[in-house]
Design a protein around this motif. Sequence first.
Motif, PDB file in Angstrom:
ATOM      1  N   LEU A   1       7.427  14.215  -8.025  1.00 54.23           N
ATOM      2  CA  LEU A   1       6.742  12.941  -7.998  1.00 54.23           C
ATOM      3  C   LEU A   1       7.677  11.784  -7.691  1.00 54.23           C
ATOM      4  O   LEU A   1       7.266  10.620  -7.736  1.00 54.23           O
ATOM      5  CB  LEU A   1       6.015  12.725  -9.325  1.00 54.23           C
ATOM      6  N   VAL A   2       8.931  12.101  -7.345  1.00 56.15           N
ATOM      7  CA  VAL A   2       9.872  11.110  -6.820  1.00 56.15           C
ATOM      8  C   VAL A   2       9.672  10.999  -5.312  1.00 56.15           C
ATOM      9  O   VAL A   2       9.432   9.920  -4.770  1.00 56.15           O
ATOM     10  CB  VAL A   2      11.322  11.486  -7.167  1.00 56.15           C
ATOM     11  N   ASP A   3       9.750  12.130  -4.620  1.00 56.84           N
ATOM     12  CA  ASP A   3       9.493  12.163  -3.178  1.00 56.84           C
ATOM     13  C   ASP A   3       8.001  12.252  -2.859  1.00 56.84           C
ATOM     14  O   ASP A   3       7.603  12.084  -1.716  1.00 56.84           O
ATOM     15  CB  ASP A   3      10.194  13.360  -2.538  1.00 56.84           C
ATOM     16  N   PHE A   4       7.182  12.525  -3.863  1.00 55.63           N
ATOM     17  CA  PHE A   4       5.740  12.741  -3.720  1.00 55.63           C
ATOM     18  C   PHE A   4       5.470  13.932  -2.792  1.00 55.63           C
ATOM     19  O   PHE A   4       4.749  13.836  -1.792  1.00 55.63           O
ATOM     20  CB  PHE A   4       5.030  11.480  -3.251  1.00 55.63           C
TER      21      PHE A   4
ATOM     22  N   CYS B   1      15.511  14.028  -9.786  1.00 53.27           N
ATOM     23  CA  CYS B   1      16.175  13.920  -8.498  1.00 53.27           C
ATOM     24  C   CYS B   1      16.056  12.494  -7.956  1.00 53.27           C
ATOM     25  O   CYS B   1      15.166  11.737  -8.337  1.00 53.27           O
ATOM     26  CB  CYS B   1      15.567  14.910  -7.501  1.00 53.27           C
ATOM     27  N   GLU B   2      16.973  12.135  -7.073  1.00 49.85           N
ATOM     28  CA  GLU B   2      16.870  10.872  -6.355  1.00 49.85           C
ATOM     29  C   GLU B   2      15.941  11.055  -5.162  1.00 49.85           C
ATOM     30  O   GLU B   2      15.763  12.168  -4.663  1.00 49.85           O
ATOM     31  CB  GLU B   2      18.257  10.425  -5.879  1.00 49.85           C
ATOM     32  N   ARG B   3      15.352   9.960  -4.694  1.00 52.49           N
ATOM     33  CA  ARG B   3      14.482  10.064  -3.536  1.00 52.49           C
ATOM     34  C   ARG B   3      15.288  10.497  -2.326  1.00 52.49           C
ATOM     35  O   ARG B   3      16.337   9.936  -2.016  1.00 52.49           O
ATOM     36  CB  ARG B   3      13.790   8.730  -3.254  1.00 52.49           C
ATOM     37  N   SER B   4      14.783  11.522  -1.637  1.00 54.67           N
ATOM     38  CA  SER B   4      15.522  12.127  -0.533  1.00 54.67           C
ATOM     39  C   SER B   4      15.161  11.550   0.823  1.00 54.67           C
ATOM     40  O   SER B   4      15.920  11.693   1.786  1.00 54.67           O
ATOM     41  CB  SER B   4      15.247  13.641  -0.502  1.00 54.67           C
ATOM     42  N   GLY B   5      14.002  10.929   0.937  1.00 56.49           N
ATOM     43  CA  GLY B   5      13.538  10.479   2.231  1.00 56.49           C
ATOM     44  C   GLY B   5      12.718  11.520   2.968  1.00 56.49           C
ATOM     45  O   GLY B   5      12.267  11.281   4.092  1.00 56.49           O
ATOM     46  N   ASP B   6      12.526  12.690   2.351  1.00 58.03           N
ATOM     47  CA  ASP B   6      11.684  13.711   2.971  1.00 58.03           C
ATOM     48  C   ASP B   6      10.239  13.236   3.054  1.00 58.03           C
ATOM     49  O   ASP B   6       9.784  12.419   2.258  1.00 58.03           O
ATOM     50  CB  ASP B   6      11.749  15.016   2.166  1.00 58.03           C
ATOM     51  N   THR B   7       9.520  13.756   4.031  1.00 59.07           N
ATOM     52  CA  THR B   7       8.145  13.325   4.280  1.00 59.07           C
ATOM     53  C   THR B   7       7.227  13.779   3.152  1.00 59.07           C
ATOM     54  O   THR B   7       7.173  14.972   2.830  1.00 59.07           O
ATOM     55  CB  THR B   7       7.638  13.906   5.611  1.00 59.07           C
ATOM     56  N   PRO B   8       6.474  12.877   2.538  1.00 52.80           N
ATOM     57  CA  PRO B   8       5.583  13.273   1.438  1.00 52.80           C
ATOM     58  C   PRO B   8       4.347  14.011   1.942  1.00 52.80           C
ATOM     59  O   PRO B   8       3.927  13.830   3.083  1.00 52.80           O
ATOM     60  CB  PRO B   8       5.189  11.930   0.810  1.00 52.80           C
TER      61      PRO B   8
ATOM     62  N   LEU C   1       0.815  -1.208   0.000  1.00 54.30           N
ATOM     63  CA  LEU C   1       0.000   0.000   0.000  1.00 54.30           C
ATOM     64  C   LEU C   1       0.852   1.263   0.000  1.00 54.30           C
ATOM     65  O   LEU C   1       0.550   2.235  -0.700  1.00 54.30           O
ATOM     66  CB  LEU C   1      -0.936  -0.013   1.215  1.00 54.30           C
ATOM     67  N   ILE C   2       1.930   1.254   0.787  1.00 49.21           N
ATOM     68  CA  ILE C   2       2.829   2.415   0.808  1.00 49.21           C
ATOM     69  C   ILE C   2       3.413   2.648  -0.581  1.00 49.21           C
ATOM     70  O   ILE C   2       3.443   3.766  -1.094  1.00 49.21           O
ATOM     71  CB  ILE C   2       3.950   2.222   1.841  1.00 49.21           C
ATOM     72  N   GLY C   3       3.885   1.576  -1.211  1.00 52.48           N
ATOM     73  CA  GLY C   3       4.475   1.715  -2.538  1.00 52.48           C
ATOM     74  C   GLY C   3       3.477   2.173  -3.574  1.00 52.48           C
ATOM     75  O   GLY C   3       3.766   3.041  -4.406  1.00 52.48           O
ATOM     76  N   ASN C   4       2.261   1.615  -3.535  1.00 52.89           N
ATOM     77  CA  ASN C   4       1.249   1.969  -4.527  1.00 52.89           C
ATOM     78  C   ASN C   4       0.725   3.377  -4.314  1.00 52.89           C
ATOM     79  O   ASN C   4       0.572   4.134  -5.278  1.00 52.89           O
ATOM     80  CB  ASN C   4       0.104   0.958  -4.465  1.00 52.89           C
ATOM     81  N   ARG C   5       0.432   3.765  -3.085  1.00 54.10           N
ATOM     82  CA  ARG C   5      -0.207   5.058  -2.834  1.00 54.10           C
ATOM     83  C   ARG C   5       0.769   6.222  -2.750  1.00 54.10           C
ATOM     84  O   ARG C   5       0.356   7.379  -2.878  1.00 54.10           O
ATOM     85  CB  ARG C   5      -1.048   4.984  -1.562  1.00 54.10           C
ATOM     86  N   LEU C   6       2.053   5.954  -2.545  1.00 52.65           N
ATOM     87  CA  LEU C   6       3.051   7.020  -2.492  1.00 52.65           C
ATOM     88  C   LEU C   6       4.019   6.948  -3.667  1.00 52.65           C
ATOM     89  O   LEU C   6       5.107   7.527  -3.629  1.00 52.65           O
ATOM     90  CB  LEU C   6       3.815   6.972  -1.159  1.00 52.65           C
ATOM     91  N   ASN C   7       3.628   6.232  -4.729  1.00 51.43           N
ATOM     92  CA  ASN C   7       4.379   6.184  -5.984  1.00 51.43           C
ATOM     93  C   ASN C   7       5.802   5.665  -5.805  1.00 51.43           C
ATOM     94  O   ASN C   7       6.751   6.222  -6.343  1.00 51.43           O
ATOM     95  CB  ASN C   7       4.408   7.572  -6.645  1.00 51.43           C
ATOM     96  N   ARG C   8       5.934   4.573  -5.089  1.00 49.27           N
ATOM     97  CA  ARG C   8       7.240   3.943  -4.903  1.00 49.27           C
ATOM     98  C   ARG C   8       7.172   2.537  -5.503  1.00 49.27           C
ATOM     99  O   ARG C   8       7.060   1.533  -4.790  1.00 49.27           O
ATOM    100  CB  ARG C   8       7.604   3.886  -3.418  1.00 49.27           C
TER     101      ARG C   8
END
Length: 494
Positions: A432-435, A304-311, A62-69
């Motif tokens: 849309l990488v970090d959403f 950009c690469e995914r930063s880990g910032d909160t979406p 669900l995390i991957g699908n809903r947060l575009n990961r």
Amino acid sequence: MKKFLISLCMVCAAVMVVSARSVDEKFADAMNRADWFALDSLYDATPKDSINPFLEVFARCLIGNRLNRTDVSLHAFRELLNTQSEYLGVENLVSSAYMFGMDLSRVGYNAEAASMINSILAATNQYLDSASAAALTATANRYAALSAYKPYQIEFPDSREATVPFTVVPVGPADKGSVLMHLSDSYINGEKADITFDTGAGANLISMEMAGKYNLVPLDSAIITVRGVNARDGYVAMARELKIGDFTVRDVPFTVISLSSANEEADRYIHSFNIVVGSELMLQLKDMTIDFSERRITVPTIACERSGDTPNLCFSSTMNLLVKGSVLDTPMLMCIDSGDASYGSLDNSFYETNKDYITSHATLDSIRQAGIGGVIITECYKVPCMPVIIDGHAVFPSGMVVRLGDDTMIGGYECIIGVKTLMLYRKVRFNLVDFILTTEPYDDQFPMLQSKYGVPHFRYTKEKRMNLLQAIGCVGVGVARTLINPNAPADPDL
């Protein structure tokens, strides 16, 4: 099919007896509230061996699908179907197949998506009603047809960013002030094209007349149903080349339908939606900034690469882009819809929460809007100068619509942010990488409006969410409808 449904809550109740109750309850609660932000944070903070195995895998899906990961969801869905499918029940199994297929297709694995969905169909067909079986079959056929191509091959210029100029075009009766974004310097298969940019459209759209004019190639797949005000059947066709600004995209799928509203007055303006590109293209571009002051869209040629910032972005149950925000001190998730030619609208729950303010600041009114297959008339209030906050920056639209009662055009969203509200910001960036959606206000706008209207103190309270089963069920319906936002394309207020 209802008698075969095993709810997630029932699954959770069974596993919680033998697992760490407090941890599993937190996961189940976040899932049942469809709070993907909370689920993401909880998953990061929790030792994985303390989570029930089913919930741990399903959380990643669900995390991957809903947060575009998709790098997260693809591995998780494979593990879910291989090791945990017995806990899903038929309806959730089918819905998981839809989500898995969507993520596979998004990264170009259309053949695998078709094969997987056909396998799920074979395993569940005896339990499905005819409509559900037909929807699965159509989805598998669409992916199979797409597998003959390599959709969304993007060719960028030799520079750090690509640029797409756009114009803000009046649409509808002049006294309504409705506008849309039309992309300049656009071509389909080498021919000049007038394209509307609609962040609320989950698939690219083109009228049947334009599909013929630009020689799109129909795919050998089943007829699909698109739902607006009413349902319309259409099909998928491929544009071999789409040039927008200074970059080119090859093999771009479009949904071909009749866009007529069956209303003579409304159809005078339907040409504004003859060709629409939306969030499907945005997701492939990965990062884009709409600069309303310069009337241009910029896209970095290296994402950009995914930063880990909160979406602060997530997908809705129909896979449209939702962002955290608030209106009049009321926190909510907002559908960002540049295809809505107005300031936007709020649903009846907002009216019930803020009834005293609305009735004292606006008068009862109605709007008449056209969409695919018809026209609807909605009783509403048009409320001036309510503060809309996105990414911490406030703007004050001069007339947000608050709808009363049930409304098919609202699409189940608490709030739709139209293009006229977006234009009150200088820039809006979709990472849309970090959403993450960020806004940049005009330098002098916020202090002036704060002084003039008095911005209240904002609190971010517990958000309203649909039940997980409702959300997953809606995903199945949404995919079967080709992810067309139910409220777009829609003609402006008539």
